[in-house]
Design a protein around this motif. Sequence first.
Motif, PDB file in Angstrom:
ATOM      1  N   ASP A 175      13.245   0.998  -1.748  1.00  0.00           N
ATOM      2  CA  ASP A 175      13.387   2.026  -0.726  1.00  0.00           C
ATOM      3  C   ASP A 175      14.797   1.959  -0.134  1.00  0.00           C
ATOM      4  N   LYS A 176      15.406   3.123   0.036  1.00  0.00           N
ATOM      5  CA  LYS A 176      16.782   3.140   0.542  1.00  0.00           C
ATOM      6  C   LYS A 176      16.890   2.637   1.966  1.00  0.00           C
ATOM      7  N   SER A 177      15.769   2.630   2.703  1.00  0.00           N
ATOM      8  CA  SER A 177      15.819   2.153   4.084  1.00  0.00           C
ATOM      9  C   SER A 177      16.171   0.677   4.159  1.00  0.00           C
ATOM     10  N   SER A 178      15.925  -0.068   3.071  1.00  0.00           N
ATOM     11  CA  SER A 178      16.248  -1.493   3.078  1.00  0.00           C
ATOM     12  C   SER A 178      17.748  -1.727   3.150  1.00  0.00           C
ATOM     13  N   TRP A 179      18.522  -0.712   2.819  1.00  0.00           N
ATOM     14  CA  TRP A 179      19.977  -0.796   2.925  1.00  0.00           C
ATOM     15  C   TRP A 179      20.513   0.111   4.032  1.00  0.00           C
ATOM     16  N   GLY A 180      19.646   0.823   4.705  1.00  0.00           N
ATOM     17  CA  GLY A 180      20.105   1.758   5.720  1.00  0.00           C
ATOM     18  C   GLY A 180      20.885   2.909   5.124  1.00  0.00           C
ATOM     19  N   ALA A 181      20.582   3.226   3.891  1.00  0.00           N
ATOM     20  CA  ALA A 181      21.340   4.273   3.192  1.00  0.00           C
ATOM     21  C   ALA A 181      21.046   5.644   3.762  1.00  0.00           C
ATOM     22  N   LEU A 214      21.696   6.971   6.515  1.00  0.00           N
ATOM     23  CA  LEU A 214      21.477   7.102   7.956  1.00  0.00           C
ATOM     24  C   LEU A 214      22.781   7.515   8.634  1.00  0.00           C
ATOM     25  N   PRO A 215      22.717   8.118   9.826  1.00  0.00           N
ATOM     26  CA  PRO A 215      23.940   8.547  10.521  1.00  0.00           C
ATOM     27  C   PRO A 215      24.945   7.410  10.661  1.00  0.00           C
ATOM     28  N   ASP A 216      26.189   7.683  10.272  1.00  0.00           N
ATOM     29  CA  ASP A 216      27.309   6.745  10.364  1.00  0.00           C
ATOM     30  C   ASP A 216      27.171   5.532   9.445  1.00  0.00           C
ATOM     31  N   SER A 217      26.179   5.503   8.603  1.00  0.00           N
ATOM     32  CA  SER A 217      26.061   4.400   7.651  1.00  0.00           C
ATOM     33  C   SER A 217      27.014   4.641   6.488  1.00  0.00           C
ATOM     34  N   PRO A 218      27.768   3.615   6.048  1.00  0.00           N
ATOM     35  CA  PRO A 218      28.671   3.795   4.905  1.00  0.00           C
ATOM     36  C   PRO A 218      27.946   3.755   3.571  1.00  0.00           C
ATOM     37  N   VAL A 219      26.644   3.471   3.597  1.00  0.00           N
ATOM     38  CA  VAL A 219      25.876   3.323   2.362  1.00  0.00           C
ATOM     39  C   VAL A 219      25.168   4.637   2.021  1.00  0.00           C
ATOM     40  N   THR A 220      25.286   5.040   0.752  1.00  0.00           N
ATOM     41  CA  THR A 220      24.656   6.271   0.269  1.00  0.00           C
ATOM     42  C   THR A 220      23.793   5.960  -0.946  1.00  0.00           C
ATOM     43  N   LEU A 221      22.642   6.614  -1.045  1.00  0.00           N
ATOM     44  CA  LEU A 221      21.817   6.496  -2.243  1.00  0.00           C
ATOM     45  C   LEU A 221      22.392   7.421  -3.310  1.00  0.00           C
ATOM     46  N   ASN A 222      22.795   6.861  -4.428  1.00  0.00           N
ATOM     47  CA  ASN A 222      23.353   7.657  -5.516  1.00  0.00           C
ATOM     48  C   ASN A 222      22.213   8.335  -6.272  1.00  0.00           C
ATOM     49  N   PRO A 223      22.277   9.653  -6.481  1.00  0.00           N
ATOM     50  CA  PRO A 223      21.184  10.365  -7.170  1.00  0.00           C
ATOM     51  C   PRO A 223      21.220  10.231  -8.686  1.00  0.00           C
ATOM     52  N   GLN A 224      22.116   9.411  -9.231  1.00  0.00           N
ATOM     53  CA  GLN A 224      22.274   9.350 -10.687  1.00  0.00           C
ATOM     54  C   GLN A 224      20.958   9.090 -11.416  1.00  0.00           C
ATOM     55  N   PHE A 225      20.143   8.164 -10.922  1.00  0.00           N
ATOM     56  CA  PHE A 225      18.903   7.819 -11.613  1.00  0.00           C
ATOM     57  C   PHE A 225      17.659   8.271 -10.849  1.00  0.00           C
ATOM     58  N   ARG A 226      17.857   8.960  -9.742  1.00  0.00           N
ATOM     59  CA  ARG A 226      16.712   9.400  -8.951  1.00  0.00           C
ATOM     60  C   ARG A 226      15.891  10.434  -9.736  1.00  0.00           C
ATOM     61  N   ASP A 227      14.589  10.252  -9.772  1.00  0.00           N
ATOM     62  CA  ASP A 227      13.662  11.139 -10.500  1.00  0.00           C
ATOM     63  C   ASP A 227      13.900  11.119 -12.008  1.00  0.00           C
ATOM     64  N   GLY A 228      14.639  10.122 -12.495  1.00  0.00           N
ATOM     65  CA  GLY A 228      14.875  10.006 -13.925  1.00  0.00           C
ATOM     66  C   GLY A 228      13.983   8.958 -14.555  1.00  0.00           C
ATOM     67  N   PRO A 278      14.152   3.014 -14.129  1.00  0.00           N
ATOM     68  CA  PRO A 278      13.644   2.413 -12.892  1.00  0.00           C
ATOM     69  C   PRO A 278      14.765   1.684 -12.150  1.00  0.00           C
ATOM     70  N   ILE A 279      15.744   2.455 -11.700  1.00  0.00           N
ATOM     71  CA  ILE A 279      16.939   1.892 -11.070  1.00  0.00           C
ATOM     72  C   ILE A 279      17.207   2.596  -9.749  1.00  0.00           C
ATOM     73  N   THR A 280      17.523   1.826  -8.727  1.00  0.00           N
ATOM     74  CA  THR A 280      18.026   2.372  -7.461  1.00  0.00           C
ATOM     75  C   THR A 280      19.494   1.976  -7.351  1.00  0.00           C
ATOM     76  N   GLU A 281      20.328   2.945  -7.013  1.00  0.00           N
ATOM     77  CA  GLU A 281      21.777   2.722  -7.021  1.00  0.00           C
ATOM     78  C   GLU A 281      22.360   3.137  -5.673  1.00  0.00           C
ATOM     79  N   PHE A 282      23.076   2.211  -5.038  1.00  0.00           N
ATOM     80  CA  PHE A 282      23.711   2.479  -3.756  1.00  0.00           C
ATOM     81  C   PHE A 282      25.224   2.555  -3.929  1.00  0.00           C
ATOM     82  N   VAL A 283      25.855   3.403  -3.119  1.00  0.00           N
ATOM     83  CA  VAL A 283      27.304   3.608  -3.157  1.00  0.00           C
ATOM     84  C   VAL A 283      27.906   3.259  -1.800  1.00  0.00           C
TER      85      VAL A 283
END
Length: 322
Positions: free
Chosen positions: A277-283, A285-299, A302-307
Amino acid sequence: MAYLDGELPADQATEALSHLELCPECQTLVADFRGVSQELMAWEVESPEAGIPAEINAALGERLQKRQAAKVSWPRLENRVRTSRWVWAGALAILCVAVGLKLTLTRRDRNEARSTPYPSMASIEQYLMPDHNAEIAMARSAAPAAISSDAKILVLGWRGYETAIEGKNGFVCMVERSWMSPFNSAEFWNPKVRVPMCFNPAAAQSILPLTIKRTEMVLAGLSKAQMIDSIKAGYNNKELPAPAPGAMCYMMSRAGYLNDALGHYVPHLMFYFPLTDKSSWGADLPDSPVTLNPQFRDGPEPITEFVIPVGKWSDGTAAPAM
């Protein structure tokens, strides 16, 4: 044509690709076939003008009157002729409906293709970089020289990625192409995409195999559906490994081109995990530098990728704010 349309089984597609790599004549033939296919997609079938010109209509009427005047009144023959005419009229109507339906479907498919800027794979030549030295330099630009100068360098060839330079530090630098985008991306076949990446040792062992596999399937002519099924099977049978602990990569090149929407983007680091879950990285969220990369989302992966963006390009110069 079966190879270009992705209709060959994987083993035959691989055999065809092996031949293409060594046969300039067939390489030219492939390019010609792709060109013809693209031209056919651009064709339009114009609708015929409604009605029949007056001159033709008058000529048909005059001919019909002559036939009626010369006709012998044989009731049984007339009935058979009348029946025959209805049969032919029905057949003609069915034919017209079939042709009209075909034209409608063709036009709809053409319109859908036009709505996507890159509806199908371009010629392989458009994805390759003829100058391997330029590709090596672009791959190395993904990370600071202290890392990339001792990294293994891969370049894209006709059969897939090849080792151009052996490394010393366990990192692997390469330039990814558009087919590493999500399968539903409108730019999955964008030949302009060039994404310099430098995987750390953990990612080189667990993420790089996916890039290699996708690339080999694309160059073998497999369809998206076939690739998705193969990737799912690869993870199910452990042929493709799950992200290793600490897997990450550098994407700090000012020479990169992610897609038409983002262009060169900003320098950043990417971190890979099994589905989480992206919440474990605070991805995101407002002013958070972490973003969930959609590269593998819904693909199928079985990979979660943060930027996480960084403030400098790989050459040490300041980067624009995200």
